[in-house]
Design an enzyme around this catalytic site. Structure first.
Site, PDB file in Angstrom:
ATOM      1  N   SER A 230       1.028  -1.290  -0.097  1.00  0.00           N
ATOM      2  CA  SER A 230       0.082  -0.406  -0.268  1.00  0.00           C
ATOM      3  C   SER A 230       0.809   1.523  -0.322  1.00  0.00           C
ATOM      4  O   SER A 230       1.934   1.753  -0.854  1.00  0.00           O
ATOM      5  CB  SER A 230      -0.725  -0.048   1.227  1.00  0.00           C
ATOM      6  N   HIS A 257      -2.970  -1.412  -3.037  1.00  0.00           N
ATOM      7  CA  HIS A 257      -3.564   0.018  -3.305  1.00  0.00           C
ATOM      8  C   HIS A 257      -3.556   1.298  -3.858  1.00  0.00           C
ATOM      9  O   HIS A 257      -2.755   1.163  -3.712  1.00  0.00           O
ATOM     10  CB  HIS A 257      -3.937   0.131  -1.989  1.00  0.00           C
ATOM     11  N   ASP A 353      -4.373  -4.503   6.555  1.00  0.00           N
ATOM     12  CA  ASP A 353      -5.017  -5.637   5.210  1.00  0.00           C
ATOM     13  C   ASP A 353      -3.755  -6.579   5.406  1.00  0.00           C
ATOM     14  O   ASP A 353      -2.777  -6.246   4.661  1.00  0.00           O
ATOM     15  CB  ASP A 353      -5.040  -4.797   4.098  1.00  0.00           C
TER      16      ASP A 353
END
Length: 410
Positions: A230, A257, A353
């Site tokens: 991310s 992401h 995540d």
């Protein structure tokens, strides 16, 4: 108090961003600038901790401003980017030049979401000011012509297939020691190649309190690599992938992401600098060795079985996922479908995540590498798997490609 300089050629955006930021009592907007020239002067005067920087501005655009800033007065910078193809390309170049993160301008249409996001990122990245200064100070020192060059060791004479355009955020003094948990693993092969099993892999890792010290040894070849990443991800993903050979006996799936309009240019950019083939994933793609599949932004990527064969899954489900793509789905489906053939890699990113999916991956016999805290822009996602006791190795960004090569060969 976090001191922020807001840079944008639009008076409306300068006022809007300033308003969103000052809703947090811990953030002070110390000034605004209308273009790059104004920004560089204001940085000298105001000494901000973080800068929000527009890309398209008169006199001096955001990319040139960023380059000059990083060479003279490096600071955490968040790019405010359009979602056009040009905006995506320029944002990726900005991250290559030193920006730590970006926020799409279209998010400003949702005032609450935009405000939450920009305050969260400013507070998070402000903590990395010393890190940025140390990194660029070290790079300037290493470029001085008067500095004697160390003699090359045999290991350093072998060049990678491509040299990454991104610089790795590795402080010069990160401590290193072997760390990890030994596990046994099986073997396997995907479309496009197979490989012989082996015994050992060299480790070069950064110690973490929650990972037992020892020599991590990934036994058995791994022919599918799943990467979750991310905040701060594009530079480290490019660094890792560009150091891998074209004949890597494995395929790689990446859940980064990133907005939908960014992943196509990101895949194209990687394909241009990597020996591996890189494409934006399509549902039903065959898993081919030496190929990298980037998840389309706003969707999810995973692995699914088509009869006896595994293939790429690209889906909109779960629609309720906080992140799109979610790393949880990638690691969970890879673990369930491929078991001991999976190598998971958790890279820089805020939040947690991927930890639930990583737990499934490990239960099915997968091996998991986490990026070290010292080399993460944000030590969130790797920390989550380390704290959960799921990481087999904790590895500096510069060494992850080497560990991937060793793991897939077994």
């Amino acid at each position: 108090m976090i001191r922020v300089l807001v840079v944008d050629d639009s008076a409306f955006m300068r006022n809007a961003i300033s308003s969103y930021l000052t809703q947090d009592a811990g953030i002070e907007v110390v000034g605004t600038a209308r273009d790059g020239v104004d920004c560089l002067e204001k940085v000298k005067q105001l000494q901000p901790d973080v800068i929000t920087l527009d890309l398209e501005m008169p006199r001096m655009d955001g990319l040139e401003t960023l380059k000059q800033l990083m060479s003279t007065n490096p600071l955490p910078v968040i790019m405010i980017s359009s979602l056009t193809e040009f905006g995506a390309e320029a944002t990726l170049k900005a991250m290559e030049a030193g920006a730590m993160d970006f926020i799409p301008k279209t998010m400003a249409n949702d005032k609450e979401a935009f405000g939450d996001e920009i305050r969260r990122k400013v507070k998070l990245l402000a903590r990395r000011k010393a890190f940025i200064r140390l990194k660029y100070s070290s790079q300037r020192q290493s470029r001085k012509p008067s500095s004697p060059l160390p003699s090359a060791s045999p290991a350093s004479t072998t060049a990678a297939p491509h040299t990454s355009h991104f610089s790795s955020p590795t402080p010069p003094s990160s401590p290193r020691s072997g760390s990890g948990i030994s596990r046994s693993a099986g073997t396997g092969a995907l479309h496009g190649g197979s490989f012989s099993s082996g015994q050992s892999m060299a480790t070069s890792t950064t110690a973490a309190r929650t990972v037992p010290t020892g020599t991590a040894r990934c036994r058995g070849a791994r022919d599918i690599v799943v990467i979750g990443v991310s905040t701060g991800g594009p530079p480290v993903v490019q660094k890792i992938l560009s150091a891998l050979p074209a004949n890597l006996p494995a395929c790689i799936l990446v859940a980064q992401h990133m907005p939908a309009s960014f992943t196509g240019p990101f895949a194209k950019r990687l394909d241009g600098v990597c020996a591996l083939s890189v494409t934006e994933a399509v549902n039903g793609d065959k898993l081919v060795n030496g190929h990298v599949y980037i998840c389309p932004g706003g969707r999810h990527i995973g692995v699914q079985m088509r009869g006896p064969l595994a293939e790429v899954l690209v889906t909109d489900e779960p629609k309720s996922a906080l992140y799109k793509p979610t790393v949880n789905l990638l690691m969970e489906t890879a673990g369930k479908c491929m078991g001991r053939r999976v190598l998971g890699v958790m890279l820089t990113g805020m939040g947690s995540d991927g930890v639930d999916g990583a737990r499934v991956l490990k239960e099915k016999g997968g091996w998991l590498i986490a990026q070290s805290e010292a080399t993460c822009v944000v030590y969130g996602m790797p920390k989550a798997v380390v704290d959960a006791g799921l990481a087999d190795q904790v590895v500096d960004a510069d060494d992850i490609a080497e560990q991937i090569i060793a793991a897939v060969k077994g």
